[in-house]
Design a protein around this motif. Structure first.
Motif, PDB file in Angstrom:
ATOM      1  N   MET A   9       0.835  -1.207   0.000  1.00  0.00           N
ATOM      2  CA  MET A   9       0.000   0.000   0.000  1.00  0.00           C
ATOM      3  C   MET A   9       0.872   1.261   0.000  1.00  0.00           C
ATOM      4  SD  MET A   9      -2.964  -1.238   2.665  1.00  0.00           S
ATOM      5  CE  MET A   9      -3.868   0.294   2.665  1.00  0.00           C
ATOM      6  N   ALA A  10       1.897   1.275   0.837  1.00  0.00           N
ATOM      7  CA  ALA A  10       2.789   2.426   0.899  1.00  0.00           C
ATOM      8  C   ALA A  10       3.553   2.608  -0.412  1.00  0.00           C
ATOM      9  CB  ALA A  10       3.763   2.268   2.067  1.00  0.00           C
ATOM     10  N   SER A  11       3.963   1.505  -1.017  1.00  0.00           N
ATOM     11  CA  SER A  11       4.679   1.582  -2.294  1.00  0.00           C
ATOM     12  C   SER A  11       3.801   2.177  -3.383  1.00  0.00           C
ATOM     13  CB  SER A  11       5.153   0.188  -2.720  1.00  0.00           C
ATOM     14  OG  SER A  11       6.061  -0.320  -1.785  1.00  0.00           O
ATOM     15  N   LEU A  12       2.529   1.812  -3.393  1.00  0.00           N
ATOM     16  CA  LEU A  12       1.611   2.388  -4.371  1.00  0.00           C
ATOM     17  C   LEU A  12       1.465   3.892  -4.162  1.00  0.00           C
ATOM     18  CD1 LEU A  12      -1.192  -0.298  -4.634  1.00  0.00           C
ATOM     19  CD2 LEU A  12       0.257   0.532  -6.471  1.00  0.00           C
ATOM     20  N   ARG A  13       1.407   4.327  -2.918  1.00  0.00           N
ATOM     21  CA  ARG A  13       1.303   5.756  -2.619  1.00  0.00           C
ATOM     22  C   ARG A  13       2.576   6.496  -3.026  1.00  0.00           C
ATOM     23  NH1 ARG A  13      -3.443   7.854  -2.843  1.00  0.00           N
ATOM     24  NH2 ARG A  13      -4.929   6.487  -1.852  1.00  0.00           N
ATOM     25  N   VAL A  14       3.738   5.882  -2.821  1.00  0.00           N
ATOM     26  CA  VAL A  14       4.999   6.490  -3.260  1.00  0.00           C
ATOM     27  C   VAL A  14       5.009   6.585  -4.789  1.00  0.00           C
ATOM     28  CG1 VAL A  14       7.502   6.143  -3.392  1.00  0.00           C
ATOM     29  CG2 VAL A  14       6.315   5.817  -1.227  1.00  0.00           C
ATOM     30  N   LEU A  15       4.550   5.531  -5.456  1.00  0.00           N
ATOM     31  CA  LEU A  15       4.463   5.552  -6.915  1.00  0.00           C
ATOM     32  C   LEU A  15       3.539   6.670  -7.383  1.00  0.00           C
ATOM     33  CD1 LEU A  15       4.975   4.269  -9.718  1.00  0.00           C
ATOM     34  CD2 LEU A  15       2.995   2.799  -9.268  1.00  0.00           C
ATOM     35  N   SER A  16       2.405   6.805  -6.729  1.00  0.00           N
ATOM     36  CA  SER A  16       1.451   7.856  -7.080  1.00  0.00           C
ATOM     37  C   SER A  16       2.078   9.241  -6.910  1.00  0.00           C
ATOM     38  CB  SER A  16       0.202   7.731  -6.203  1.00  0.00           C
ATOM     39  OG  SER A  16      -0.684   8.789  -6.450  1.00  0.00           O
ATOM     40  N   GLY A  17       2.775   9.445  -5.812  1.00  0.00           N
ATOM     41  CA  GLY A  17       3.441  10.725  -5.584  1.00  0.00           C
ATOM     42  C   GLY A  17       4.519  11.004  -6.616  1.00  0.00           C
ATOM     43  N   THR A  18       5.254   9.974  -6.990  1.00  0.00           N
ATOM     44  CA  THR A  18       6.294  10.120  -8.006  1.00  0.00           C
ATOM     45  C   THR A  18       5.690  10.499  -9.354  1.00  0.00           C
ATOM     46  OG1 THR A  18       7.633   8.476  -6.853  1.00  0.00           O
ATOM     47  CG2 THR A  18       8.204   8.932  -9.142  1.00  0.00           C
ATOM     48  N   CYS A  22       6.463  13.928 -11.362  1.00  0.00           N
ATOM     49  CA  CYS A  22       6.910  13.863 -12.761  1.00  0.00           C
ATOM     50  C   CYS A  22       5.964  14.630 -13.674  1.00  0.00           C
ATOM     51  CB  CYS A  22       7.029  12.409 -13.215  1.00  0.00           C
ATOM     52  SG  CYS A  22       8.416  11.535 -12.482  1.00  0.00           S
ATOM     53  N   ALA A  23       4.672  14.518 -13.420  1.00  0.00           N
ATOM     54  CA  ALA A  23       3.696  15.244 -14.237  1.00  0.00           C
ATOM     55  C   ALA A  23       3.874  16.754 -14.077  1.00  0.00           C
ATOM     56  CB  ALA A  23       2.284  14.833 -13.862  1.00  0.00           C
ATOM     57  N   ALA A  24       4.144  17.197 -12.850  1.00  0.00           N
ATOM     58  CA  ALA A  24       4.375  18.624 -12.628  1.00  0.00           C
ATOM     59  C   ALA A  24       5.611  19.093 -13.387  1.00  0.00           C
ATOM     60  CB  ALA A  24       4.533  18.901 -11.134  1.00  0.00           C
ATOM     61  N   LEU A  25       6.660  18.289 -13.397  1.00  0.00           N
ATOM     62  CA  LEU A  25       7.870  18.646 -14.135  1.00  0.00           C
ATOM     63  C   LEU A  25       7.604  18.670 -15.641  1.00  0.00           C
ATOM     64  CD1 LEU A  25      10.517  16.621 -12.076  1.00  0.00           C
ATOM     65  CD2 LEU A  25      10.108  19.100 -12.040  1.00  0.00           C
ATOM     66  N   VAL A  26       6.791  17.732 -16.116  1.00  0.00           N
ATOM     67  CA  VAL A  26       6.426  17.716 -17.545  1.00  0.00           C
ATOM     68  C   VAL A  26       5.641  18.979 -17.892  1.00  0.00           C
ATOM     69  CG1 VAL A  26       4.971  16.548 -19.261  1.00  0.00           C
ATOM     70  CG2 VAL A  26       6.516  15.220 -17.821  1.00  0.00           C
ATOM     71  N   MET A  27       4.717  19.373 -17.015  1.00  0.00           N
ATOM     72  CA  MET A  27       3.954  20.605 -17.249  1.00  0.00           C
ATOM     73  C   MET A  27       4.885  21.808 -17.362  1.00  0.00           C
ATOM     74  SD  MET A  27       0.723  20.408 -14.707  1.00  0.00           S
ATOM     75  CE  MET A  27      -0.358  19.028 -14.642  1.00  0.00           C
ATOM     76  N   ALA A  41      -5.318  16.245 -16.907  1.00  0.00           N
ATOM     77  CA  ALA A  41      -6.458  15.356 -17.143  1.00  0.00           C
ATOM     78  C   ALA A  41      -6.038  13.891 -17.008  1.00  0.00           C
ATOM     79  CB  ALA A  41      -7.050  15.612 -18.523  1.00  0.00           C
ATOM     80  N   ALA A  42      -4.836  13.570 -17.470  1.00  0.00           N
ATOM     81  CA  ALA A  42      -4.341  12.201 -17.325  1.00  0.00           C
ATOM     82  C   ALA A  42      -4.153  11.854 -15.846  1.00  0.00           C
ATOM     83  CB  ALA A  42      -3.032  12.029 -18.086  1.00  0.00           C
ATOM     84  N   LEU A  43      -3.744  12.835 -15.059  1.00  0.00           N
ATOM     85  CA  LEU A  43      -3.575  12.609 -13.623  1.00  0.00           C
ATOM     86  C   LEU A  43      -4.909  12.335 -12.933  1.00  0.00           C
ATOM     87  CD1 LEU A  43      -0.930  15.233 -12.521  1.00  0.00           C
ATOM     88  CD2 LEU A  43      -0.686  12.763 -12.601  1.00  0.00           C
ATOM     89  N   ALA A  44      -5.981  12.838 -13.492  1.00  0.00           N
ATOM     90  CA  ALA A  44      -7.303  12.609 -12.912  1.00  0.00           C
ATOM     91  C   ALA A  44      -7.661  11.121 -12.939  1.00  0.00           C
ATOM     92  CB  ALA A  44      -8.354  13.424 -13.658  1.00  0.00           C
ATOM     93  N   LEU A  45      -7.028  10.361 -13.797  1.00  0.00           N
ATOM     94  CA  LEU A  45      -7.248   8.911 -13.840  1.00  0.00           C
ATOM     95  C   LEU A  45      -6.365   8.178 -12.841  1.00  0.00           C
ATOM     96  CD1 LEU A  45      -7.370   8.373 -17.701  1.00  0.00           C
ATOM     97  CD2 LEU A  45      -9.298   8.391 -16.121  1.00  0.00           C
ATOM     98  N   LEU A  51      -6.278   4.991  -5.489  1.00  0.00           N
ATOM     99  CA  LEU A  51      -7.195   4.892  -4.344  1.00  0.00           C
ATOM    100  C   LEU A  51      -7.892   3.536  -4.327  1.00  0.00           C
ATOM    101  CD1 LEU A  51      -8.879   6.151  -1.971  1.00  0.00           C
ATOM    102  CD2 LEU A  51     -10.492   6.869  -3.722  1.00  0.00           C
ATOM    103  N   ILE A  52      -8.438   3.135  -5.450  1.00  0.00           N
ATOM    104  CA  ILE A  52      -9.151   1.857  -5.537  1.00  0.00           C
ATOM    105  C   ILE A  52      -8.206   0.687  -5.261  1.00  0.00           C
ATOM    106  CG2 ILE A  52     -10.331   0.269  -7.120  1.00  0.00           C
ATOM    107  CD1 ILE A  52     -11.505   2.774  -8.477  1.00  0.00           C
ATOM    108  N   THR A  53      -7.039   0.722  -5.876  1.00  0.00           N
ATOM    109  CA  THR A  53      -6.084  -0.372  -5.713  1.00  0.00           C
ATOM    110  C   THR A  53      -5.601  -0.483  -4.272  1.00  0.00           C
ATOM    111  OG1 THR A  53      -5.358  -0.024  -7.989  1.00  0.00           O
ATOM    112  CG2 THR A  53      -3.941  -1.366  -6.595  1.00  0.00           C
ATOM    113  N   THR A  54      -5.236   0.652  -3.680  1.00  0.00           N
ATOM    114  CA  THR A  54      -4.747   0.644  -2.306  1.00  0.00           C
ATOM    115  C   THR A  54      -5.833   0.173  -1.335  1.00  0.00           C
ATOM    116  OG1 THR A  54      -3.288   2.481  -2.847  1.00  0.00           O
ATOM    117  CG2 THR A  54      -3.638   2.051  -0.529  1.00  0.00           C
TER     118      THR A  54
END
Length: 88
Positions: A9-18, A22-27, A41-45, A51-54
């Motif tokens: 669960m924690a690893s998924l949250r770290v992945l989500s944060g990463t 990365c998306a902010a840097l791309v922006m 919009a892609a981040l909205a997915l 959330l569902i997976t965790t």
């Protein structure tokens, strides 16, 4: 040693944060409103999927400790959260 379910669960949250960072840097790299909006919009997915997976992993880990009725209430609550987040 960490519990495998908590570690997952924690690893998924770290992945989500990463992914968010990365998306902010791309922006910033794209430096265009329309493209930044597409990235957003892609981040909205990503958020609801994490959330569902965790939550699913956590529920599977606790399934032996929860009654069926409580699991239904938790699933209904997550469903309400998703409707509130995704419905526009």
């Amino acid at each position: 040693m960490f519990n495998k379910i908590v570690l997952t669960m924690a690893s998924l949250r770290v992945l989500s944060g990463t992914i968010e960072i990365c998306a902010a840097l791309v922006m910033l790299r794209l430096n265009q409103i329309d493209k930044a909006l597409a990235v957003n919009a892609a981040l909205a997915l990503v958020g609801p999927l994490i959330l569902i997976t965790t939550t699913t992993i956590g529920l599977v880990g606790m399934s032996d400790k929860l009654s069926f009725g409580r699991i239904i209430w938790i699933v209904a609550g997550v469903g309400c959260l998703l409707v509130g987040i995704l419905k526009k």
